[in-house]
Design an enzyme around this catalytic site. Structure first.
Site, PDB file in Angstrom:
ATOM      1  CE1 TYR A  19      33.730 -46.441 -27.311  1.00 44.90           C
ATOM      2  CE2 TYR A  19      32.368 -46.411 -25.346  1.00 44.90           C
ATOM      3  CZ  TYR A  19      33.343 -45.847 -26.128  1.00 44.90           C
ATOM      4  OH  TYR A  19      33.926 -44.690 -25.734  1.00 44.90           O
ATOM      5  N   GLY A  20      28.657 -50.491 -28.952  1.00 48.21           N
ATOM      6  CA  GLY A  20      27.964 -51.740 -29.212  1.00 48.21           C
ATOM      7  C   GLY A  20      26.519 -51.614 -28.790  1.00 48.21           C
ATOM      8  CG  ASP A 140      31.623 -41.126 -19.624  1.00 47.12           C
ATOM      9  OD1 ASP A 140      31.478 -39.892 -19.768  1.00 47.12           O
ATOM     10  OD2 ASP A 140      31.146 -41.962 -20.392  1.00 47.12           O
TER      11      ASP A 140
END
Ligand code: ADP
Ligand code: MG
Length: 278
Positions: A19-20, A140
């Protein structure tokens, strides 16, 4: 008063995630070291942005010595980027440690595994017993999301944000790898609950000992079958039967037979180890 971008100086890039980018940063006023995660929200929908905001607010409330501390967020509208400032963990993560051991052909110390077990349990306890009744589920849990500090203490990280950003494209990206830690109830399309986090923790501890996950297969349907059968080899014999039994308990297929956090903490074997750690 929120921080601004000017308060920090980026030092180096730690890694690029799905995501980044994660960077090591220094706060100018006192030289303190932090990490931040930069995420571009430019392509998110209004409701995804709302979820991101509420998720970040929730993370700010999770304060526990075994959870990566989130400090602040900075929003830069000029480049539609959000910076999430958090504790910097300089001891690496468990995924890196596991691959290193596998490569070098060495097993982890039993005492280290117990320490990971107890500290992960304490971190999850904080998440599962949220005051206002709503448990925070990690969803997760995997070695890459368990960080270590300089003294090799657990810092559970990478919370919820994954969940927020699980819109279709990123979700597919998240599961490019095989979901070895998926619980039997998830395989059977039932909803995620606290016990699913326990299952994932069991998988993680099993992998710390065996250096491979409890269930492996070359395709998804074969893996699903193995997970639901719930059969796995004993962890290497160098580890005590106490440790083997506790891990096996976390990997019970039926949800009602699998302990929750409080059940784990009541286990006399755990209590014995907890006293040793103090
Ligand atoms: P991913 O999508 O792969 O989880 P992340 O942005 O979470 O990507 O992480 C990118 C890299 O930064 C990884 O190598 C991770 O171990 C590291 N990292 C993430 N958070 C921290 C932190 N708080 N301290 C130190 N390293 C971190
Ligand atoms: Mg991550």
């Amino acid at each position: 008063p929120y921080s601004t971008l000017d308060d920090f100086e980026p030092l180096s890039t730690i890694g690029c995630g799905s995501y980044g980018t994660c960077k090591k940063i220094r706060r100018k006023k006192d030289g303190k070291i932090y990490a931040w995660k930069e995420m571009d929200y430019g392509s998110m929908t209004e409701s995804e942005k709302q979820m991101l905001v509420s998720e970040v607010n929730l993370l700010r409330e999770l304060r526990h010595k075994h959870i990566v501390r989130y400090y602040d967020r900075i929003i830069d509208r000029s480049n539609t980027t959000i910076y999430i400032i958090m504790e910097f963990c300089d001891g690496g993560d468990l995924a890196t440690l596991i691959s290193k051991c596998r490569k070098d052909g060495i097993y982890m110390e039993e005492q280290f595994v117990w320490k990971m077990l107890i500290q992960m349990t304490l971190a999850l306890q904080e998440c599962h017993r949220r005051k206002n009744g709503k448990a925070v589920l990690h969803r997760d849990l995997k070695p890459a999301n368990i960080f270590l500090d300089i003294d090799k203490n657990v810092k559970l990280g990478d919370f919820g944000l994954a969940r927020v950003l699980h819109h279709e494209t990123s979700f597919a990206k998240t599961y490019v790898g095989t979901p070895y830690y998926m619980s039997p109830e998830l395989v059977n399309n039932m909803s995620y609950n606290e016990k699913s986090d326990i299952w994932s923790m069991g998988c993680m501890l099993y992998e710390l000992c065996s250096l491979h996950p409890p269930f492996t297969a070359s395709n998804q349907s074969e893996l699903n079958k193995k997970i639901c059968m719930g059969e796995f080899n004993r962890i290497p014999i160098r580890y005590s039967s106490d440790l083997n039994e506790v891990i096996a308990k976390l990997l019970r297929v039926e949800v009602h037979r699998r302990p929750g956090i409080e059940g784990i903490l009541r286990d006399p074997r755990i209590q014995r180890q907890q006293q040793l750690l103090e």
